[in-house]
Enzyme design. Structure first.
Site, PDB file in Angstrom:
ATOM      1  N   ARG A  45      70.403 -11.618  22.935  1.00 43.64           N
ATOM      2  CA  ARG A  45      70.183 -10.261  23.471  1.00 43.64           C
ATOM      3  C   ARG A  45      71.552  -9.644  23.687  1.00 43.64           C
ATOM      4  O   ARG A  45      72.359 -10.154  24.472  1.00 43.64           O
ATOM      5  CB  ARG A  45      69.398 -10.309  24.785  1.00 43.64           C
ATOM      6  CG  ARG A  45      69.428  -8.995  25.530  1.00 43.64           C
ATOM      7  CD  ARG A  45      68.448  -8.912  26.670  1.00 43.64           C
ATOM      8  NE  ARG A  45      67.092  -8.764  26.185  1.00 43.64           N
ATOM      9  CZ  ARG A  45      66.070  -8.365  26.947  1.00 43.64           C
ATOM     10  NH1 ARG A  45      66.254  -8.094  28.227  1.00 43.64           N
ATOM     11  NH2 ARG A  45      64.872  -8.245  26.441  1.00 43.64           N
TER      12      ARG A  45
ATOM     13  N   GLN B 261      59.293  -8.052  21.059  1.00 45.68           N
ATOM     14  CA  GLN B 261      58.412  -7.294  21.946  1.00 45.68           C
ATOM     15  C   GLN B 261      57.319  -6.581  21.150  1.00 45.68           C
ATOM     16  O   GLN B 261      56.141  -6.597  21.533  1.00 45.68           O
ATOM     17  CB  GLN B 261      59.229  -6.263  22.739  1.00 45.68           C
ATOM     18  CG  GLN B 261      58.379  -5.404  23.671  1.00 45.68           C
ATOM     19  CD  GLN B 261      57.825  -6.197  24.838  1.00 45.68           C
ATOM     20  OE1 GLN B 261      58.576  -6.812  25.577  1.00 45.68           O
ATOM     21  NE2 GLN B 261      56.503  -6.178  25.011  1.00 45.68           N
TER      22      GLN B 261
ATOM     23  N   ASP C 293      58.320   3.564  27.338  1.00 45.21           N
ATOM     24  CA  ASP C 293      59.384   2.672  27.824  1.00 45.21           C
ATOM     25  C   ASP C 293      60.267   3.505  28.752  1.00 45.21           C
ATOM     26  O   ASP C 293      60.147   4.744  28.801  1.00 45.21           O
ATOM     27  CB  ASP C 293      60.172   2.124  26.610  1.00 45.21           C
ATOM     28  CG  ASP C 293      61.202   1.055  26.980  1.00 45.21           C
ATOM     29  OD1 ASP C 293      61.151   0.535  28.107  1.00 45.21           O
ATOM     30  OD2 ASP C 293      62.058   0.759  26.122  1.00 45.21           O
TER      31      ASP C 293
ATOM     32  N   CYS D 108      56.529  -2.231  27.652  1.00 47.51           N
ATOM     33  CA  CYS D 108      57.187  -3.534  27.486  1.00 47.51           C
ATOM     34  C   CYS D 108      57.637  -4.125  28.811  1.00 47.51           C
ATOM     35  O   CYS D 108      57.849  -5.330  28.904  1.00 47.51           O
ATOM     36  CB  CYS D 108      58.356  -3.417  26.523  1.00 47.51           C
ATOM     37  SG  CYS D 108      59.678  -2.329  27.071  1.00 47.51           S
TER      38      CYS D 108
ATOM     39  N   ARG E 247      54.299 -12.228  24.966  1.00 43.44           N
ATOM     40  CA  ARG E 247      55.673 -12.556  24.553  1.00 43.44           C
ATOM     41  C   ARG E 247      55.800 -14.067  24.349  1.00 43.44           C
ATOM     42  O   ARG E 247      56.389 -14.530  23.383  1.00 43.44           O
ATOM     43  CB  ARG E 247      56.686 -12.106  25.624  1.00 43.44           C
ATOM     44  CG  ARG E 247      56.851 -10.610  25.795  1.00 43.44           C
ATOM     45  CD  ARG E 247      57.509  -9.959  24.600  1.00 43.44           C
ATOM     46  NE  ARG E 247      58.816 -10.492  24.305  1.00 43.44           N
ATOM     47  CZ  ARG E 247      59.951 -10.153  24.920  1.00 43.44           C
ATOM     48  NH1 ARG E 247      59.929  -9.252  25.871  1.00 43.44           N
ATOM     49  NH2 ARG E 247      61.114 -10.689  24.562  1.00 43.44           N
TER      50      ARG E 247
END
Ligand code: CP
Ligand code: NVA
Length: 305
Positions: A103, A133, A221, A261, A289
């Protein structure tokens, strides 16, 4: 030949359907308490340059359930944070672990890591994409609506990493995606152009109600993503009206589902009433997930057994 999971459009529909089929199988096994140690003795390195709750926990627990082990490595406590080049990190990690989840900020850095590693690399979010995701989102759609096909999808809010990955998904799976963002916050133009060239139906508007009309899947989001914290105030002004609230849900199809998410900012991109309401499937989505990433890891790393 190793394969990476960096961007949904690197994968074919058939390959992603295969991941969903394995997800279903692994989820059922996990629910029944049956062992499914497909990655016995393997190790996943998890490199984080940004915060995380879901990604870190679901990958770590997922590796454990698959019979392997995961290492949490943050940039602040490794040499990555002191400027060690990605190409050196990739070559060194390849000697120790069997796969890497990363990430970070730049998609190019993740691609470079892929080029310099002999092991599979999984994108756990960049500024550009969040493919794991969106795989969990699509699996949640399949569970709640029966299939990905034949549905109208709507994205309301920032044209960010999540929106870009949803646009990639629209191209791979061939569904219609309506996107509503404020002007100046549209999804990445190259992502949109590539998706359209691949035949995707991406309809853009700056009117959230128009995008939501008759939609089966509503998705949003945060207005300010990780790394954009200093823009929070100006974004609050720019995004006023771009909230999934009761009015937007009423404009959508009667049995619509609402995705997010997480983490969510109630009162900004989504109202408390909607995220806590009957259309919201956000906690199923978060759970998925775990299941979908186990299938991704088993697909990428399983051949190394
Ligand atoms: N949705 C998601 O990736 O959450 P985290 O930032 O908590 O990992
Ligand atoms: N767009 C958000 C997603 C967080 C999971 C971010 O990048 O911060």
């Amino acid at each position: 030949m190793k394969k990476d999971f960096l961007c949904l459009s690197d994968w074919s529909r058939a390959e992603l359907d295969g991941i969903f089929a394995l997800t279903r199988e692994l989820k059922e096994k996990q629910k029944r308490g049956e062992p499914h140690r497909l990655l016995e003795g393997q190790t996943l390195g998890m490199l984080f340059e940004k915060s995380s709750t879901r990604t870190r926990v679901s990958f770590e627990v997922g590796m454990f359930q698959l019979g392997g082990h995961a290492l949490f490595l943050s940039s602040s406590t490794t040499q990555m944070g002191r400027g060690e080049p990605v190409k050196d990190t990739g070559r060194v990690m390849s000697r120790y672990v069997d796969g890497i989840m990363i990430r970070t900020f730049s998609q190019e850095a993740v691609e470079e890591l892929g080029r310099w590693s002999d092991i599979p690399i999984i994108n756990g979010l960049t500024d550009m994409y969040h493919p794991c995701q969106v795989m969990a989102d699509l699996f949640t759609v399949i569970e709640h609506k029966g299939a990905i096909e034949g549905l109208k999808y709507c994205w309301i809010g920032d044209g960010n990493n999540m929106a870009n990955s949803w646009i990639n998904a629209a191209a791979v799976f061939g569904f219609e995606l309506r996107v509503a963002t404020p002007k100046g916050y549209e999804p990445h133009p190259e992502v949109v152009a590539r998706a359209k060239a691949a035949g995707a139906s991406i309809l853009y508007t700056d009117d959230p109600a128009q995008a939501a009309a008759g939609a089966d899947v509503l998705n949003t989001d945060v207005w300010a993503s990780m790394g954009q914290e200093q823009e929070q105030k100006e974004r609050e002004k720019a995004f006023a009206g771009f909230q999934i609230d009761g009015g937007i849900v009423s404009a959508a199809a009667p049995g619509c589902i609402v995705l997010h998410c997480l983490p969510a900012h109630r009162g900004e991109e989504i109202s408390n009433e909607v995220i806590e309401g009957p259309h919201s499937v956000v906690f199923d989505e978060a759970e998925n997930r775990l299941h979908v990433q186990k299938a991704i890891m088993a697909t990428l790393m399983g051949s190394r057994l």
